[in-house]
Design an enzyme around this catalytic site. Structure first.
Site, short mmCIF file in Angstrom:
data_model
loop_
_atom_site.label_atom_id
_atom_site.label_comp_id
_atom_site.label_asym_id
_atom_site.label_seq_id
_atom_site.Cartn_x
_atom_site.Cartn_y
_atom_site.Cartn_z
N GLY A 62 0.91 -1.17 -0.10
CA GLY A 62 0.10 -0.12 0.11
C GLY A 62 0.87 1.21 -0.05
O GLY A 62 1.72 1.35 1.09
N ALA A 63 0.61 2.08 -0.89
CA ALA A 63 1.64 3.13 -1.03
C ALA A 63 1.76 4.08 0.22
O ALA A 63 2.98 4.42 0.40
CB ALA A 63 1.39 3.98 -2.13
N ARG A 96 10.45 -0.64 -4.02
CA ARG A 96 9.30 -0.62 -4.88
C ARG A 96 9.51 0.58 -5.73
O ARG A 96 9.43 1.64 -5.28
CB ARG A 96 7.88 -0.64 -4.17
CG ARG A 96 7.88 -2.01 -3.37
CD ARG A 96 7.39 -3.15 -4.00
NE ARG A 96 6.33 -3.28 -4.92
CZ ARG A 96 5.00 -3.54 -4.51
NH1 ARG A 96 4.72 -3.65 -3.25
NH2 ARG A 96 4.15 -3.58 -5.53
N GLN A 197 -5.06 -9.66 -2.50
CA GLN A 197 -5.02 -8.76 -1.56
C GLN A 197 -6.50 -8.53 -0.97
O GLN A 197 -7.03 -8.21 0.07
CB GLN A 197 -4.38 -7.44 -1.67
CG GLN A 197 -2.61 -7.33 -2.02
CD GLN A 197 -2.44 -7.57 -3.38
OE1 GLN A 197 -3.08 -8.18 -4.17
NE2 GLN A 197 -1.34 -6.87 -3.89
N ASP A 238 -1.16 4.41 -6.52
CA ASP A 238 0.13 4.56 -6.36
C ASP A 238 1.20 5.57 -6.78
O ASP A 238 1.93 5.98 -6.20
CB ASP A 238 1.06 3.20 -6.65
CG ASP A 238 0.20 1.92 -5.77
OD1 ASP A 238 1.12 1.50 -4.87
OD2 ASP A 238 -0.73 1.67 -6.03
N LYS A 249 -3.20 -0.70 -8.71
CA LYS A 249 -3.04 -2.21 -8.83
C LYS A 249 -3.49 -2.53 -10.24
O LYS A 249 -4.53 -2.41 -10.72
CB LYS A 249 -3.59 -3.00 -7.79
CG LYS A 249 -3.74 -4.27 -7.62
CD LYS A 249 -2.14 -4.93 -7.43
CE LYS A 249 -1.47 -4.37 -6.14
NZ LYS A 249 -0.03 -4.84 -6.20
#
Length: 346
Positions: A62-63, A96, A197, A238, A249
């Protein structure tokens, strides 16, 4: 400058039973989201490398949550070695590449250290990033909920709740706030392949909060919209480009196309730190691709023929033209474009 919250008061303010990030002053404990919902287990991180491994390995995701964890990772690194600023920055930044909140938090922490190289002040800056994210989520929940009428049925994708943030959530935070106003009748949440998720995390959070939900296969969304009235698709982000193009996503773009076809409104919920005005449009957003094994195996068990290759992008870009509203803590950007994005973020 706002008062800093304790872990207990932060969780209470989040209106959630979920505490994915716990900073106790000596170490960072991250809820291992890979083993939910069947096990609640925390990972103890004592250095930047531990935090980077947890981020890359999807223990924390999760950003906003990634950015918060990275900020604490910087504190751990400089406590061990005051000359490790740039090494820690690069180690964490590489974990990431798509989520812009990660680099935003790291750049903020680097700037704080260069301005005042004091460990107590540095730690307070990381805690402040955590507290600010929670406050922003609560504000976005209020703004987004105001767009949702009573009796709404909504779809959400991936996980954007307390597990993915500093508390309350972004897209799921809007759903929480709207449900508290008795405006949500039902939430459809996708599986979110290949890490599931939605099935593992969002379903668990909805169940924890007593919000009525139904799990739906990623590929069943267009069929669902053709058969039932869906009022909103509500997702997180994100990275958001200057023109409103949004990376989220994988599968979000397909959701937006299906929503447009069936007259369903589409909402993106993300804090201002998720906007990257250096990206003119979606084509400038780097898209992370991960190992083929995430598709060809499930928890180490092969589900495809041995040696078979796979294309595994974990994000896609939804064009701004398919988005009805972007909600951030500064306001609502309806029909986003470059001018409207900049007007709200100025």
């Amino acid at each position: 400058m706002s008062a800093l919250l304790t872990p207990a008061s932060r969780n209470a303010a989040a209106r959630s039973n979920v505490s994915p990030i716990i900073w106790d002053g000596d170490q960072l404990r991250l809820l291992d989201q890979r083993v939910l919902p069947h096990e609640v287990r925390y990972i103890a991180c004592r250095g930047a490398a531990d935090v980077a491994e947890a981020i890359h390995g999807m223990a924390v995701r999760g950003a906003p949550a990634i950015g918060i964890a990275a900020a604490y990772g910087m504190v751990l690194a400089l406590r061990a070695d005051r000359d490790s600023l740039e090494r820690a920055f690069e180690t964490l930044a590489a974990s990431r590449p798509t989520a812009v909140n990660l680099r935003w938090a790291l750049e903020r922490m680097r700037g704080a250290w260069l301005k005042q190289p004091d460990l107590a002040v540095f730690e307070a800056e990381a805690v402040r990033i955590h507290d600010e994210d929670l406050a922003q989520n609560l504000k976005m929940g209020e703004l987004g909920a105001a767009l949702i009428g009573p009796g709404a049925r909504v779809v959400t994708h991936c996980n954007t709740g307390a597990l993915a943030t500093g508390g309350h959530g972004t897209a799921l935070g809007v759903i929480r706030s709207a449900y508290a106003k008795h405006h949500i009748e039902l939430v459809y949440n996708t599986e979110t392949r290949p890490w599931l998720q939605g099935a593992r995390l969002t379903a668990w959070e909805l169940q924890q909060e007593g919000i009525p939900g139904k799990l739906v296969a990623d590929g069943a969304i267009a069929h669902l919209m053709s058969r039932e009235t869906i009022d909103w698709v509500i997702v997180g982000a994100d990275r958001i480009a200057e023109n409103g193009d949004t990376a989220n996503k994988i599968g979000t773009y397909a959701l937006a196309v299906a929503a447009k076809q069936h007259g369903v409104r589409f909402m993106v919920v993300a804090p201002s730190s998720t906007f990257d005005l250096r990206c003119r449009g979606g084509a400038d957003i780097p898209i992370e691709e991960r190992t083929a094994r995430e598709l060809t195996e499930f928890r180490g068990v092969p589900v495809a023929p041995e040696g078979y290759d796979a294309f595994n992008p974990v994000f896609d870009v939804t064009p701004a033209a398919l988005i009805d509203a972007i909600v951030c803590e500064h306001g609502v950007i309806e029909k986003p474009n470059r001018e409207r994005v900049r007007a709200v973020l100025k």
